[in-house]
Design a protein around this motif. Sequence first.
Motif, PDB file in Angstrom:
ATOM      1  N   ASN A 152       0.807  -1.237   0.000  1.00  0.00           N
ATOM      2  CA  ASN A 152       0.000   0.000   0.000  1.00  0.00           C
ATOM      3  C   ASN A 152       0.827   1.267   0.000  1.00  0.00           C
ATOM      4  O   ASN A 152       0.283   2.365  -0.083  1.00  0.00           O
ATOM      5  N   SER A 153       2.122   1.139   0.171  1.00  0.00           N
ATOM      6  CA  SER A 153       2.965   2.342   0.258  1.00  0.00           C
ATOM      7  C   SER A 153       4.408   1.945  -0.012  1.00  0.00           C
ATOM      8  O   SER A 153       4.770   0.754   0.038  1.00  0.00           O
ATOM      9  N   GLY A 154       5.212   2.967  -0.247  1.00  0.00           N
ATOM     10  CA  GLY A 154       6.647   2.735  -0.421  1.00  0.00           C
ATOM     11  C   GLY A 154       7.289   2.260   0.880  1.00  0.00           C
ATOM     12  O   GLY A 154       8.231   1.463   0.855  1.00  0.00           O
ATOM     13  N   THR A 155       6.781   2.755   1.998  1.00  0.00           N
ATOM     14  CA  THR A 155       7.301   2.316   3.299  1.00  0.00           C
ATOM     15  C   THR A 155       7.165   0.806   3.422  1.00  0.00           C
ATOM     16  O   THR A 155       8.126   0.093   3.752  1.00  0.00           O
ATOM     17  N   GLU A 156       5.962   0.320   3.157  1.00  0.00           N
ATOM     18  CA  GLU A 156       5.723  -1.123   3.267  1.00  0.00           C
ATOM     19  C   GLU A 156       6.582  -1.896   2.273  1.00  0.00           C
ATOM     20  O   GLU A 156       7.068  -2.981   2.575  1.00  0.00           O
ATOM     21  N   ALA A 157       6.740  -1.335   1.077  1.00  0.00           N
ATOM     22  CA  ALA A 157       7.555  -2.032   0.064  1.00  0.00           C
ATOM     23  C   ALA A 157       8.965  -2.252   0.608  1.00  0.00           C
ATOM     24  O   ALA A 157       9.537  -3.348   0.492  1.00  0.00           O
ATOM     25  N   ASN A 158       9.523  -1.209   1.239  1.00  0.00           N
ATOM     26  CA  ASN A 158      10.879  -1.358   1.781  1.00  0.00           C
ATOM     27  C   ASN A 158      10.916  -2.314   2.966  1.00  0.00           C
ATOM     28  O   ASN A 158      11.845  -3.113   3.094  1.00  0.00           O
ATOM     29  N   LEU A 159       9.903  -2.238   3.832  1.00  0.00           N
ATOM     30  CA  LEU A 159       9.881  -3.155   4.986  1.00  0.00           C
ATOM     31  C   LEU A 159       9.813  -4.609   4.513  1.00  0.00           C
ATOM     32  O   LEU A 159      10.508  -5.482   5.043  1.00  0.00           O
ATOM     33  N   GLY A 180      19.253   9.187   3.928  1.00  0.00           N
ATOM     34  CA  GLY A 180      18.363   8.298   3.172  1.00  0.00           C
ATOM     35  C   GLY A 180      16.971   8.301   3.778  1.00  0.00           C
ATOM     36  O   GLY A 180      16.818   8.408   4.991  1.00  0.00           O
ATOM     37  N   TYR A 181      15.991   8.210   2.920  1.00  0.00           N
ATOM     38  CA  TYR A 181      14.608   8.097   3.394  1.00  0.00           C
ATOM     39  C   TYR A 181      13.945   6.961   2.639  1.00  0.00           C
ATOM     40  O   TYR A 181      13.851   6.992   1.412  1.00  0.00           O
ATOM     41  N   HIS A 182      13.503   5.959   3.397  1.00  0.00           N
ATOM     42  CA  HIS A 182      12.871   4.799   2.764  1.00  0.00           C
ATOM     43  C   HIS A 182      11.456   4.581   3.290  1.00  0.00           C
ATOM     44  O   HIS A 182      10.903   3.499   3.132  1.00  0.00           O
ATOM     45  N   GLY A 183      10.907   5.609   3.955  1.00  0.00           N
ATOM     46  CA  GLY A 183       9.544   5.507   4.435  1.00  0.00           C
ATOM     47  C   GLY A 183       9.410   6.020   5.854  1.00  0.00           C
ATOM     48  O   GLY A 183      10.398   6.363   6.517  1.00  0.00           O
ATOM     49  N   ALA A 184       8.162   6.053   6.299  1.00  0.00           N
ATOM     50  CA  ALA A 184       7.819   6.718   7.563  1.00  0.00           C
ATOM     51  C   ALA A 184       8.681   6.263   8.743  1.00  0.00           C
ATOM     52  O   ALA A 184       9.033   7.066   9.600  1.00  0.00           O
ATOM     53  N   VAL A 227      19.492   1.493  -0.557  1.00  0.00           N
ATOM     54  CA  VAL A 227      19.973   2.829  -0.961  1.00  0.00           C
ATOM     55  C   VAL A 227      19.069   3.414  -2.048  1.00  0.00           C
ATOM     56  O   VAL A 227      18.478   2.675  -2.839  1.00  0.00           O
ATOM     57  N   GLU A 228      18.978   4.740  -2.054  1.00  0.00           N
ATOM     58  CA  GLU A 228      18.299   5.432  -3.153  1.00  0.00           C
ATOM     59  C   GLU A 228      19.353   5.819  -4.201  1.00  0.00           C
ATOM     60  O   GLU A 228      20.439   6.288  -3.834  1.00  0.00           O
ATOM     61  N   GLY A 229      19.006   5.698  -5.454  1.00  0.00           N
ATOM     62  CA  GLY A 229      19.924   6.116  -6.513  1.00  0.00           C
ATOM     63  C   GLY A 229      20.080   7.626  -6.547  1.00  0.00           C
ATOM     64  O   GLY A 229      21.096   8.167  -6.977  1.00  0.00           O
ATOM     65  N   LEU A 260      17.588  -1.504  -4.270  1.00  0.00           N
ATOM     66  CA  LEU A 260      17.576  -0.122  -4.752  1.00  0.00           C
ATOM     67  C   LEU A 260      16.170   0.443  -4.547  1.00  0.00           C
ATOM     68  O   LEU A 260      15.186  -0.110  -5.047  1.00  0.00           O
ATOM     69  N   ASP A 261      16.102   1.524  -3.786  1.00  0.00           N
ATOM     70  CA  ASP A 261      14.813   2.170  -3.531  1.00  0.00           C
ATOM     71  C   ASP A 261      14.518   3.126  -4.683  1.00  0.00           C
ATOM     72  O   ASP A 261      15.128   4.187  -4.804  1.00  0.00           O
ATOM     73  N   GLU A 262      13.586   2.711  -5.531  1.00  0.00           N
ATOM     74  CA  GLU A 262      13.194   3.554  -6.679  1.00  0.00           C
ATOM     75  C   GLU A 262      11.772   4.094  -6.478  1.00  0.00           C
ATOM     76  O   GLU A 262      11.060   4.341  -7.458  1.00  0.00           O
ATOM     77  N   VAL A 263      11.395   4.250  -5.220  1.00  0.00           N
ATOM     78  CA  VAL A 263      10.047   4.756  -4.948  1.00  0.00           C
ATOM     79  C   VAL A 263       9.853   6.107  -5.645  1.00  0.00           C
ATOM     80  O   VAL A 263       8.817   6.368  -6.240  1.00  0.00           O
ATOM     81  N   MET A 264      10.858   6.961  -5.577  1.00  0.00           N
ATOM     82  CA  MET A 264      10.762   8.238  -6.278  1.00  0.00           C
ATOM     83  C   MET A 264      11.370   8.186  -7.676  1.00  0.00           C
ATOM     84  O   MET A 264      10.867   8.798  -8.607  1.00  0.00           O
ATOM     85  N   THR A 265      12.488   7.479  -7.801  1.00  0.00           N
ATOM     86  CA  THR A 265      13.297   7.645  -9.011  1.00  0.00           C
ATOM     87  C   THR A 265      12.863   6.795 -10.203  1.00  0.00           C
ATOM     88  O   THR A 265      13.370   6.997 -11.306  1.00  0.00           O
ATOM     89  N   GLY A 287       6.777   2.808  -5.649  1.00  0.00           N
ATOM     90  CA  GLY A 287       5.593   3.390  -5.016  1.00  0.00           C
ATOM     91  C   GLY A 287       5.111   4.562  -5.834  1.00  0.00           C
ATOM     92  O   GLY A 287       5.274   4.613  -7.051  1.00  0.00           O
ATOM     93  N   LYS A 288       4.496   5.516  -5.136  1.00  0.00           N
ATOM     94  CA  LYS A 288       4.108   6.804  -5.713  1.00  0.00           C
ATOM     95  C   LYS A 288       3.265   6.669  -6.985  1.00  0.00           C
ATOM     96  O   LYS A 288       2.244   6.044  -6.960  1.00  0.00           O
ATOM     97  N   TYR A 289       3.735   7.244  -8.096  1.00  0.00           N
ATOM     98  CA  TYR A 289       2.920   7.396  -9.314  1.00  0.00           C
ATOM     99  C   TYR A 289       2.480   6.063  -9.927  1.00  0.00           C
ATOM    100  O   TYR A 289       1.565   6.024 -10.762  1.00  0.00           O
ATOM    101  N   ALA A 295      -2.889   5.210  -3.380  1.00  0.00           N
ATOM    102  CA  ALA A 295      -1.872   4.657  -2.479  1.00  0.00           C
ATOM    103  C   ALA A 295      -1.298   3.362  -3.059  1.00  0.00           C
ATOM    104  O   ALA A 295      -2.048   2.451  -3.401  1.00  0.00           O
ATOM    105  N   PHE A 296       0.031   3.295  -3.142  1.00  0.00           N
ATOM    106  CA  PHE A 296       0.640   2.154  -3.851  1.00  0.00           C
ATOM    107  C   PHE A 296       2.064   1.904  -3.379  1.00  0.00           C
ATOM    108  O   PHE A 296       2.777   2.816  -2.976  1.00  0.00           O
ATOM    109  N   GLY A 297       2.451   0.665  -3.460  1.00  0.00           N
ATOM    110  CA  GLY A 297       3.844   0.288  -3.267  1.00  0.00           C
ATOM    111  C   GLY A 297       4.073  -1.056  -3.930  1.00  0.00           C
ATOM    112  O   GLY A 297       3.117  -1.804  -4.201  1.00  0.00           O
TER     113      GLY A 297
HETATM  114  C1  LIG Z   1      12.751   7.048  -1.659  1.00  0.00           C
HETATM  115  C2  LIG Z   1      11.489   6.800  -0.877  1.00  0.00           C
HETATM  116  N1  LIG Z   1      11.273   5.593  -0.358  1.00  0.00           N
HETATM  117  C3  LIG Z   1      10.143   5.319   0.314  1.00  0.00           C
HETATM  118  C4  LIG Z   1       9.186   6.277   0.520  1.00  0.00           C
HETATM  119  C5  LIG Z   1       7.951   5.952   1.294  1.00  0.00           C
HETATM  120  O1  LIG Z   1       6.839   5.904   0.467  1.00  0.00           O
HETATM  121  P1  LIG Z   1       5.390   6.097   1.087  1.00  0.00           P
HETATM  122  O2  LIG Z   1       5.248   7.526   1.473  1.00  0.00           O
HETATM  123  O3  LIG Z   1       4.480   5.680  -0.022  1.00  0.00           O
HETATM  124  O4  LIG Z   1       5.308   5.187   2.256  1.00  0.00           O
HETATM  125  C6  LIG Z   1       9.384   7.548   0.010  1.00  0.00           C
HETATM  126  C7  LIG Z   1       8.370   8.606   0.218  1.00  0.00           C
HETATM  127  O5  LIG Z   1       8.567   9.763  -0.008  1.00  0.00           O
HETATM  128  C8  LIG Z   1      10.568   7.830  -0.705  1.00  0.00           C
HETATM  129  O6  LIG Z   1      10.810   9.037  -1.218  1.00  0.00           O
END
Ligand SMILES: Cc1ncc(COP(=O)(O)O)c(C=O)c1O
Length: 454
Positions: A152-159, A180-184, A227-229, A260-265, A287-289, A295-297
């Motif tokens: 349901n989210s990028g956070t969950e995808a990373n977890l 680095g930011y991989h979710g809440a 890691v985020e690219g 590789l966290d491509e939630v944004m990239t 995630g995201k778009y 809401a997606f991941g």
């Molecule tokens: C790189 C990255 N990973 C994970 C997330 C988390 O995604 P979500 O807000 O859908 O949980 C974000 C959100 O901004 C993000 O930028």
Amino acid sequence: MPKADSPVTLPVAELAPSKSPSVPCENLDAAIRAARQRFVARNPNSGKLFGKAAEYLPGGNTRTLLYTAPYPVFMKKGEHYQVFDEDGHAYTDFVGELTAGLYGHSHPLIKKTLIDTINNIGLNLGSTIAQETAHAKLICSRFHLDKVRFTNSGTEANLHALAGARKFTGKRKVAVFSGGYHGAVLGFWDGVQENGVDQDDWVIGRYNDAGLAKRLIEKDDIGAVLVEGMQGAGGCIPGTKEFLMQIQESAKKIGAVFILDEVMTSRLGPSGLQAIVGLKPDLTTFGKYLGGGLAFGAFGGREDIMAVYDPRSPGSLAHSGTFNNNTLVMHAGFTALSEIYKPEVAVEFNRVGDSFRTSLQSVSKGTKMSVTGLGSICGIHFSQNGQTEISSRESIEEDMPLKDLFYMELMENGFWINKRGSMALILGTPQSELDRFVECVESFLRRHKSLVSL
Ligand SMILES: Cc1ncc(COP(=O)(O)O)c(C=O)c1O
């Protein structure tokens, strides 16, 4: 700028930019005070709504990033590339819902898909549906994955990617990077994980420090690297090829899972940033778009690693989530990726973004302002000490008051941006609005010359 959808003509913005101060302000505190007074005078309805919100939500807020002092602007609605606030102002939307809003606010194909889904299919079927295979197949082929799972989210995808990697390797420790930011619950600001989970399991390196990354990863107990690219929330700081390749190589050497966290990239090219850099991660998170605005991941990659989630195998990992495959997101996400954000659209959209950033870099040259990012994602920075080469969060001391002034004055010019300074373009934003933004930035820098000069 590629259109959100070619047959659609987007309305010309009816912006209500107020006059930014024409008298130069030499004193930052005074300039901010004046901007805040104008803000309060311009936004009385948001002020009232904030008062009510604070009765029920701590700080009137349910998403920290959106809080701004003295109170946030409340938006009433969005249309195409614009948002409209509760006090009657129109803005060109450069927040772009932090990259999730790529298609704008009312894309006709997404609207049609959602309405058709509601009318003909229903909301929550509590079952496996054929559409999830269609969306999975599309995402696998676009991003070169063997298998994928939805969340349901990028956070969950990373977890879930981390849980899968830990199960696969039998090791708990994960190397991540400061900023680095991989979710809440997975933010590593300034080298510390706050508000997080698994507190003891992180080894935190410095972003873009390839030598340190090698030393941290090449240890026996590391099970995964995440890691985020390009660090998104950390300031839109692109990873160097050398750094990212080193991570890949070191992870491979010790058998750790490279995530590789491509939630944004992933929107930066037809097959994400990984294809641009030439990376081959073991797992990728999304995630995201990719949910078409809902809401997606998702996480996916190597067959053998993803097999830990195969429920046909004894001892497999559970992966729950009531809404993982809900009808609306499976249909909207599929329509968006297959019919709107086609590979050629992604290429052109990011080319426009590159040229927009180059223009911003050009007008801000020789000032405390610098602009980072890649393609359709930009980060605006104001440095305290004139440092404009930004390779990690530690490499710049942001001048937060100056950033605040920028945020408030650009909003007065009719641009919706966030205080953090990250911008994500929306498909179909007219070139004239991109140009107008550059002009307004130039005028801001001229107006506050004494504050922004190096
Ligand atoms: C790189 C990255 N990973 C994970 C997330 C988390 O995604 P979500 O807000 O859908 O949980 C974000 C959100 O901004 C993000 O930028």
